[in-house]
Design an enzyme around this catalytic site. Structure first.
Site, PDB file in Angstrom:
ATOM      1  N   LYS A 172     -31.148  -3.971  -0.852  1.00  0.00           N
ATOM      2  CA  LYS A 172     -32.118  -2.896  -1.036  1.00  0.00           C
ATOM      3  C   LYS A 172     -32.160  -2.551  -2.505  1.00  0.00           C
ATOM      4  O   LYS A 172     -31.143  -2.582  -3.186  1.00  0.00           O
ATOM      5  CB  LYS A 172     -31.668  -1.640  -0.280  1.00  0.00           C
ATOM      6  CG  LYS A 172     -31.450  -1.839   1.177  1.00  0.00           C
ATOM      7  CD  LYS A 172     -31.120  -0.485   1.783  1.00  0.00           C
ATOM      8  CE  LYS A 172     -30.580  -0.618   3.175  1.00  0.00           C
ATOM      9  NZ  LYS A 172     -29.138  -0.899   3.196  1.00  0.00           N
TER      10      LYS A 172
ATOM     11  N   ASP B 285     -25.736  -7.341   0.122  1.00  0.00           N
ATOM     12  CA  ASP B 285     -26.646  -6.438  -0.577  1.00  0.00           C
ATOM     13  C   ASP B 285     -26.915  -6.941  -1.981  1.00  0.00           C
ATOM     14  O   ASP B 285     -26.330  -7.911  -2.433  1.00  0.00           O
ATOM     15  CB  ASP B 285     -26.011  -5.048  -0.689  1.00  0.00           C
ATOM     16  CG  ASP B 285     -26.176  -4.240   0.579  1.00  0.00           C
ATOM     17  OD1 ASP B 285     -27.071  -4.559   1.364  1.00  0.00           O
ATOM     18  OD2 ASP B 285     -25.389  -3.294   0.762  1.00  0.00           O
TER      19      ASP B 285
END
Ligand code: SAH
Length: 410
Positions: free
Chosen positions: A217, A195
């Site tokens: 994200k 991530d």
């Protein structure tokens, strides 16, 4: 000369001669390996007695005889009497039973390695001539430290059918706030699915041929949809890969870890989770804010700031004994503050916003419910940030001089 063998003692008869301190220390290793341990000693220490009882072991309560070593795979002798130990070693030699002689390593035909383990790997240290347990132990510890750092090539080079997925919580950012288990799994991984947040520094330390897939994200932008991440994890594991799904903080706190675990389980892919330090607690801490504090805050209400404030969130914000911790809350701050004020939260309730906690860019903005929207805008507060509402967010809570508390980093 000595050859180091990896021997499986599981289910095999191991005779432990002597019931003193040395025997008591060693017996644990044989029991861990699943050996069928028999103790031969006229008397045993109380520690040994409880081990015998706990594991329901056979104890022959008399001095050792030659017949006792026959049929054993391994004998460990530590009677405290060098002559008896030498006799035992000689009987073993006669009967082709390997023997560890604790009173003098050179008399026995075998010796225990100083061992360190990491996952399924065992590294042992023995010496070719004589014994030097302290040197062996120090070497073992040095290798063990490297293994725990994740800096040794632990990656399996031979595929064994289906792979597996480990969701690893990476903590808020610094590599040394990851767990030892997480570091080991990273060192074992063929693929790391990462991530945007968390300890991205560890990615630089991976071997060059470890594949890194960034599915990061950011708020409002979801580059890789969650279903696709789930499918990716499953298909990589099905291709036989060891997959680490590296996540910021803890995988089960707003990390969608539950969905990934469910997807793996549904697909029959082995999956496990390694907890991480969640930003809910560790980011306020980085700014000197304890999320609970005796006499000030008795509980924590944790909420995702992207959602419309629920009635329980509004109750928490109005409760002077509760700390409200808001993640992903920068954009929704005005709405949250407005709803809180309308539901009776006082304007002077302290608020702290901690950006980029535990990183060099860490910054804390202190304010109150009445002023925080203006203050945050003026400061240009941005994600990632944790918003803390409640009396624990007071700058002077722990120390008279807030400069000594805020942003304290090593
Ligand atoms: N699983 C994570 C949370 C993921 S949601 C955990 O347990 O920490 C992402 C949110 O976490 C961000 O919007 C921010 O609110 C918070 N966050 C994560 N890392 C942070 C950091 N280093 N500093 C401040 N906030 C952070």
């Amino acid at each position: 000369m000595t050859t180091m063998l990896g021997v499986s003692l599981t289910g095999r008869r191991v005779v432990l001669v002597g019931g003193g301190a040395v025997a008591a220390r060693r017996i644990g290793r044989f029991l861990e390996d699943g050996a069928r341990v028999v103790v031969v000693a006229p008397a045993v220490s109380s520690a040994m007695k409880s081990t015998i009882a706990e594991h329901d072991l056979e104890w022959i309560a008399r001095p050792i005889r030659e017949g006792d070593v026959i049929g054993a795979w391994l004998v460990h002798t530590a009677t405290g009497d060098r002559r008896v130990d030498a006799d035992v070693a000689a009987w073993c030699e006669e009967n082709r039973v390997l023997c560890i002689n604790a009173s003098d390593g050179s008399h026995g035909s075998a010796r225990l390695a100083a061992e360190t383990r990491s996952g399924d790997v065992i590294v042992g240290v023995v010496s070719d001539a004589g014994v030097d347990p302290r040197r062996a132990g120090r070497l073992r510890d040095a290798v063990g430290a490297l293994l725990r750092e994740g800096s040794l090539p632990l990656r399996q080079q031979r595929r064994r059918g289906i792979g597996r997925v480990d969701l690893v919580g990476g903590g808020p950012g610094p590599v040394d706030l990851m767990t030892v288990r997480g570091r080991r799994l990273l060192a074992e991984a063929d693929v790391v699915v990462a991530d945007r947040l968390g300890p991205t520094g560890v990615l630089l330390e991976l071997e060059a041929d470890v594949e890194v897939i960034d599915v990061g994200k950011s708020p409002g932008a979801h580059p890789v949809p969650q279903v696709q991440i789930n499918e990716l994890l499953v298909s990589l594991a099905r291709a036989g890969k060891r997959v680490v799904r590296l996540k910021g903080g803890d995988p089960f706190v707003y990390g969608r870890g539950g969905e990934e675990v469910a997807a793996c389980l549904a697909a029959g892919v082995p999956v496990d989770v390694v907890p991480g330090l969640t930003s809910v607690v560790s980011v306020p801490q980085a700014a000197g804010i304890p999320v609970t504090h005796r006499g000030v805050s008795a509980g924590i209400h944790v909420v995702n700031g992207q959602a419309e404030p629920s009635s329980s969130t509004l109750a928490a914000l109005a409760d002077e004994h509760i700390t409200t911790v808001v993640l992903m809350g920068v954009a929704g701050l005005p709405r949250l503050v407005d709803a809180a004020r309308r539901h009776g939260a006082p304007g002077d309730r302290p608020v702290a916003i901690v950006e980029c906690g535990h990183t060099p860019a860490q910054r804390t903005t202190r304010s109150t419910l009445a002023d925080v929207v203006t203050d945050a805008a003026a400061a240009g507060v941005a994600n990632p940030a944790v918003i803390v509402v409640g009396d624990v967010a007071r700058a002077d809570l722990l120390l008279a001089d807030p400069a000594l508390v805020g942003d304290a980093r090593r």
